[in-house]
Design an enzyme around this catalytic site. Structure first.
Site, PDB file in Angstrom:
ATOM      1  N   ARG A   1       0.863  -1.113   0.024  1.00 33.94           N
ATOM      2  CA  ARG A   1      -0.065  -0.068   0.128  1.00 33.94           C
ATOM      3  C   ARG A   1       0.896   1.114  -0.050  1.00 33.94           C
ATOM      4  NH1 ARG A   1      -5.526  -0.960  -0.985  1.00 33.94           N
ATOM      5  NH2 ARG A   1      -5.700   1.081  -0.418  1.00 33.94           N
ATOM      6  N   VAL A   2       0.490   2.183  -0.703  1.00 35.79           N
ATOM      7  CA  VAL A   2       1.069   3.569  -0.656  1.00 35.79           C
ATOM      8  C   VAL A   2       0.090   4.517  -0.122  1.00 35.79           C
ATOM      9  CG1 VAL A   2       2.230   3.205  -3.144  1.00 35.79           C
ATOM     10  CG2 VAL A   2       0.076   4.336  -2.675  1.00 35.79           C
ATOM     11  N   ASP A   3      -0.805   4.191   0.753  1.00 33.26           N
ATOM     12  CA  ASP A   3      -1.588   5.024   1.365  1.00 33.26           C
ATOM     13  C   ASP A   3      -1.429   4.585   2.959  1.00 33.26           C
ATOM     14  OD1 ASP A   3      -3.020   2.695   1.428  1.00 33.26           O
ATOM     15  OD2 ASP A   3      -4.825   3.429   0.658  1.00 33.26           O
ATOM     16  N   ASP A   4      -2.181   5.355   3.930  1.00 39.14           N
ATOM     17  CA  ASP A   4      -2.077   4.892   5.359  1.00 39.14           C
ATOM     18  C   ASP A   4      -3.074   3.784   5.619  1.00 39.14           C
ATOM     19  OD1 ASP A   4      -0.423   6.582   5.801  1.00 39.14           O
ATOM     20  OD2 ASP A   4      -1.786   8.601   5.768  1.00 39.14           O
TER      21      ASP A   4
END
Ligand code: WT7
Length: 630
Positions: free
Chosen positions: A499-502
């Site tokens: 994932r590149v998000d939180d």
């Protein structure tokens, strides 16, 4: 086939769809429609517009009419070693019809939402199919979610009906589901519209005489559903009518109710199951996922039945009574295709090969993995030890939002590379973008997006289409943004980097850091929290939480335990932080933004903190490093 699926998706998907039963044919001029660009109007996708069908009919009646009435639809294995049951397609169909009739009798209509909160008993997929039979929209909530999370989903979905089970034993642990449902309904207050709660009495866990029961609202399955007729008229629904919703965590805010529709989902679930798992009628397939997650929807319930196969439903846990349980089950029933998550593979690998080698596993011919990137060591162990070196492995990349596999090997059709999800499935056009939204070509690494619609993609977020557009389409106009990073190698194979998000991926379960943070600050002594994911040997990622507590309050072990308990009760035990790190203050920019990049580094003891020039107060970092082991 891939080439054809991209150059002429309408022809490709309609040829496949013709193998299903449709009450009414689609409009040939409108088979595939999609707009991924908000500047050109609302985001929308439709497949087989104008057609009518019913997925329960295709899963059950259609199979029975092909002579599979006596074939096993479900093999159920209970928590205990001597608990199992086989249900044929005809039997499942009767049970589905009885429940469908009961639901209809109490007034459930097409489009109404029904919440399902059940353990892995046959009644769980049966409930899903019964909703589908009458056109009701099921919303399964994983039975590991707390009362508070369940309440949130009951309210958001505006459901009036909940289907549950009094209790279940998982391993040696007793889960009192009915009490959780009762508290969820209580917590929901005026926002909760539940009028009927139908409860299976699982007397293997708790006698039904000892379960809570609220007159007029609660009904015992065996006293009501069992008495209904086993034939039921099918509700023919539009291809684009909602089939189910399923909540998933994003990087911000409350969980999103991902909505899937009927026609495209049906065709895609069936097609991926057929090709990726090479599944044929009568084959025994075991997907270890719980029906509370998308994997259980597509590959426990719908995909196998749409292919006339047999799906194994397992109520227990893989390490009870010992870590050989999975292979004992494989041998007992002759499982041919086994599909699980890397976290399970790693945890069984750690227990040693003897638990595996004790069983023959000779029926296995194909293995699958899903949920998170699989490390090559685990992949090789899975291949060599579990599969005796003779079973191909399919590493399937997809999401709750995608409904089915998007990037996956086709078993033995082309060489596999341990750790790579390989190539796009039919009809899927992945692209890798840079931060500016420019498509990268050839070998590259960046953000994974999809540039054209596929049949089983989510159509909206329940009650919040703007959030759907903002979360998935606004980041890069013209593309569906997956939230994952990926690398493409010289052979065109995709390697998902995470994932590149939180969003934190714990044992293949998606947990939003914002949700854990809000659970932590719900404790009266916690004033601020920042949560990051860090590498975890078994779970893939673990949850690392920084907490700031009220000035003047002493930070104690007791408080730490309370904070963890707070997350368990707000979200569910699976979201409990692995580490709590006391943070008198958090590293922030001058404008007050928390620098998670630095928090991640401190958490994994990487003290090369990089550029910290944006920090408002550099002393904060030193203090956090000092407090790391407190
Ligand atoms: C996220 C979706 C639908 C599968 C179950 C989880 C990660 C999923 C893989 C894989 C690397 C994977 C991604 C994705 N993921 N499969 N084979 N290799 N990463 O569904 O809860 O919606 O989570 O799981 O990060 O975005 P989900």
């Amino acid at each position: 086939m891939y080439k054809e699926s991209i150059t002429d998706p309408s022809a490709f998907w309609s040829a496949i769809a013709s193998e299903f039963y449709w009450k009414k044919e689609w409009d040939p001029a409108n088979i595939v429609q999609g707009n991924f660009d908000t500047t050109k109007g609302p985001i929308s996708t439709s497949f087989f517009s104008g057609a009518q069908t019913n997925i329960a009919w295709n899963c059950l009646d259609a199979q029975i009419s092909k002579g599979r009435g006596d074939t096993a639809a479900f093999v159920w294995e209970g928590n205990g070693l001597d608990e199992n049951k086989t249900m044929s397609y005809s039997e499942v169909c009767s049970e589905v019809n009885k429940l469908a009739n009961w639901l209809r009798n109490i007034g459930v209509k097409k489009g109404d939402r029904v919440i399902i909160y059940m353990p892995m008993i046959p009644e769980l997929p049966i409930s899903m199919l019964a909703c589908a039979r009458i056109g009701a929209v099921h919303g399964v909530v994983f039975a590991g979610f707390s009362a508070e999370s369940l309440a949130q989903r009951i309210i958001d979905s505006e459901a009036k009906i909940i289907l549950t089970c009094n209790a279940v034993l998982r391993g040696t642990k007793l889960l009192d589901l009915k009490s959780i449902v009762d508290s969820a309904i209580g917590l929901g207050g005026d926002g909760c519209r539940i009028t009927h709660c139908l409860c299976v009495a699982n007397e293997r866990a708790v006698p039904f005489s000892e379960s809570n029961f609220i007159l007029e609202r609660d009904f015992w399955w065996k006293e009501t559903v069992e008495k209904m007729s086993s034939t039921c008229e099918t509700e023919w629904v539009d291809a684009e009518d909602a089939l189910f919703m399923l909540y998933t965590s994003g990087s911000t805010g409350k969980p999103k109710g991902v909505v899937h529709t009927t026609g495209g989902y049906m065709v895609y679930a069936a097609t991926t199951t057929k090709y990726v798992f090479d599944l044929k009628p009568g084959d025994l397939f075991w997907c270890t996922a719980d029906c509370g997650w998308i994997t259980g929807h597509t590959y426990v319930t719908y995909g196998p039945l749409l292919n006339g196969a047999t799906s194994l439903v397992f109520e227990g846990v893989p390490n009870y009574p010992d870590p050989g349980r999975c292979w004992e089950i494989v041998d007992k029933f002759g499982v041919q295709v086994f599909y699980t998550a890397p976290t399970l593979i790693r945890s069984l690998q750690r227990e040693g090969d003897d638990y595996v080698k004790k069983y023959s596993r000779s029926s296995l011919r194909l293995l699958g993995t899903v949920g998170e990137p699989i490390n090559p060591e685990a992949w090789k162990w899975y291949h060599k030890v579990v599969g005796n070196g003779k079973c191909p492995i399919v590493d399937t990349w997809w999401q709750t939002e995608t409904g089915g596999h998007l990037i996956t090997p086709l078993p033995a059709a082309f060489p596999s590379k341990p750790g790579s999800a390989a190539l796009p499935f039919f009809g899927v056009e992945p692209v890798i973008l840079n931060e500016q939204g420019k498509e990268l070509l050839g070998e590259c690494e960046g953000l994974l997006c999809i540039k054209s619609p596929w049949p089983s993609m989510m159509r909206t977020i329940y009650g919040d289409h703007p959030r759907y557009e903002t979360a998935y389409f606004k980041p890069f106009p013209g593309y569906y943004f997956t939230g994952d990073g990926a690398r493409r190698d010289k052979d065109g194979y995709y390697w998902i980097t995470g994932r590149v998000d939180d969003v934190i991926n714990v044992s293949g379960h998606r947990i939003g850091s914002a949700e854990v943070e809000s659970a932590l600050v719900s404790h009266s002594l916690c004033t601020e929290a920042a949560v990051v994911g860090i590498e975890h040997a078994i779970k893939g990622q673990g949850i690392y939480a920084y907490v700031t507590i009220l000035d003047g309050v002493e930070y104690t072990m007791e408080l730490k335990k309370e904070l963890i308990a707070c997350v368990r009760s707000t979200i569910g035990p699976f979201a409990a932080p692995d580490t709590i790190h006391w943070a008198p203050s958090l590293p922030k920019t001058r404008s007050g933004k928390i620098l998670r990049r630095i928090l991640r580094k401190i958490a994994c003891k990487d003290d090369s903190l990089g550029d910290i020039s944006t920090l408002a107060d550099k002393g904060v970092v030193e203090e956090l490093v000092r407090l790391r082991d407190v």
